[in-house]
Design an enzyme around this catalytic site. Structure first.
Site, PDB file in Angstrom:
ATOM      1  N   ASP A 198     -28.359 -24.873 -34.086  1.00  0.00           N
ATOM      2  CA  ASP A 198     -28.241 -24.479 -35.486  1.00  0.00           C
ATOM      3  C   ASP A 198     -28.567 -22.999 -35.618  1.00  0.00           C
ATOM      4  OD1 ASP A 198     -31.020 -24.246 -35.371  1.00  0.00           O
ATOM      5  OD2 ASP A 198     -31.376 -26.197 -36.297  1.00  0.00           O
ATOM      6  N   CYS A 244     -31.768 -21.127 -33.879  1.00  0.00           N
ATOM      7  CA  CYS A 244     -32.004 -21.238 -32.436  1.00  0.00           C
ATOM      8  C   CYS A 244     -32.705 -20.011 -31.859  1.00  0.00           C
ATOM      9  CB  CYS A 244     -30.695 -21.510 -31.706  1.00  0.00           C
ATOM     10  SG  CYS A 244     -29.428 -20.231 -31.918  1.00  0.00           S
ATOM     11  N   HIS A 275     -25.166 -19.292 -28.755  1.00  0.00           N
ATOM     12  CA  HIS A 275     -26.391 -20.068 -28.946  1.00  0.00           C
ATOM     13  C   HIS A 275     -27.497 -19.488 -28.077  1.00  0.00           C
ATOM     14  CE1 HIS A 275     -29.006 -23.497 -29.585  1.00  0.00           C
ATOM     15  NE2 HIS A 275     -29.035 -23.764 -28.299  1.00  0.00           N
TER      16      HIS A 275
END
Length: 294
Positions: free
Chosen positions: A152, A155, A275
């Site tokens: 999300d 992170c 990410h």
């Protein structure tokens, strides 16, 4: 029947909310990529197209599954179709043909876009595997391994929080970062990007734009990028090291002489695109890295 209708409306509301969240995520992803880096911008567009396609496909599967579970939910659709048929009686005969031609053309365009997207995304699975193998090798050489974190917009902050020797909340870190950037606008403004991909002649963003971004960071939880990570290094007075598969590690806040917080930047391995993960000591019995990828 009313319960089924409420459940259907609930699904549609969630779909609208998820689309809005994806739009916010895309804007944050655009801000995190340097404006002049055309290679990363190209990859960014592929990631965005993949995210949009995956979300649309998931929503379609959920609606199809709902209709299979509650066949009676087709009643409203049938009523709408019947009303549409009644309205056709009052239409000019050519309007129906024009509508069918338009719908056929739109369907062909959608199919062409899906084929083009599938062709672009086909190599990504190989990229994911290679990236994962490289990261495993790089971290194992340091006696570390990747520690997976939720996928999300939090992170990056979670990866930092995970390695701090004291208790801190993600929201607290966001507020401290936003406050620091507000107090040091001149240090960050030259590196503050717009969301536009290729317009090299646009006017630079203003101080007010940057202050609005700081407010966004503190309150709306957008995805963090290099600006926020650099601010974190100053707020915590610790170096921030970003390990990546594509090149040497990036070190921010190197003036602070202590053990860095190490984050792992993942570009291909997650369905959400870019990410950050944390790290942890390599566990006994973990698989050895592949030498060819070192």
């Amino acid at each position: 029947m009313e319960d089924i209708k409420r459940d259907h409306q609930r699904i549609l509301r969630r779909h609208r909310r998820e689309k809005k969240e994806l739009e916010d995520q895309i804007q944050s992803m655009k801000r995190s990529v340097p404006k002049g880096d055309r290679e990363q911008r190209k990859q960014l567009r592929l990631n965005i197209a993949r995210l949009q396609a995956e979300l649309e496909q998931r929503h379609l599967r959920e609606l199809e599954k709902f209709q299979e579970k509650f066949p009676s939910s087709h009643a409203l659709d049938s009523l709408a179709q019947n009303l549409a048929k009644l309205n056709l009686e009052n239409r000019h005969p050519h309007s129906s043909k024009a509508r069918r031609r338009r719908e056929r053309r739109e369907a062909e365009e959608r199919e062409e876009q899906e084929r083009a997207l599938a062709a672009e995304l086909e190599p990504l699975e190989d990229f994911r595997k290679e990236e994962e193998a490289r990261l495993v090798a790089i971290l194992a050489a340091r006696g570390l391994e990747m520690k997976a974190l939720p996928l999300d917009s939090q992170c990056m902050f979670r990866a930092v929080q995970d390695q701090l020797p004291f208790v801190a909340t993600v929201d607290g870190l966001r507020r401290r970062v936003a406050d620091y950037m507000r107090r040091h606008v001149d240090d960050f403004l030259p590196f503050f990007n717009t969301d536009d991909d290729d317009d090299d002649e646009e006017e630079p963003l203003t101080r007010e734009d940057f202050l609005a971004h700081c407010e966004h960071v503190a309150r709306l939880r957008p995805w963090g990028g290099q600006l926020e990570l650099r601010a974190l290094s100053h707020v915590l007075r610790r170096p921030m090291e970003v390990v990546q598969a594509a090149g040497p590690a990036l070190l921010l806040g190197e003036q602070y002489r202590c053990k860095p917080v190490t984050l792992v930047y993942v570009q291909y391995a997650c369905s959400l695109g870019e990410h950050y993960n944390s790290v942890q000591p390599l566990r006994a019995g973990a698989p050895a890295p592949a030498p060819r990828l070192l």
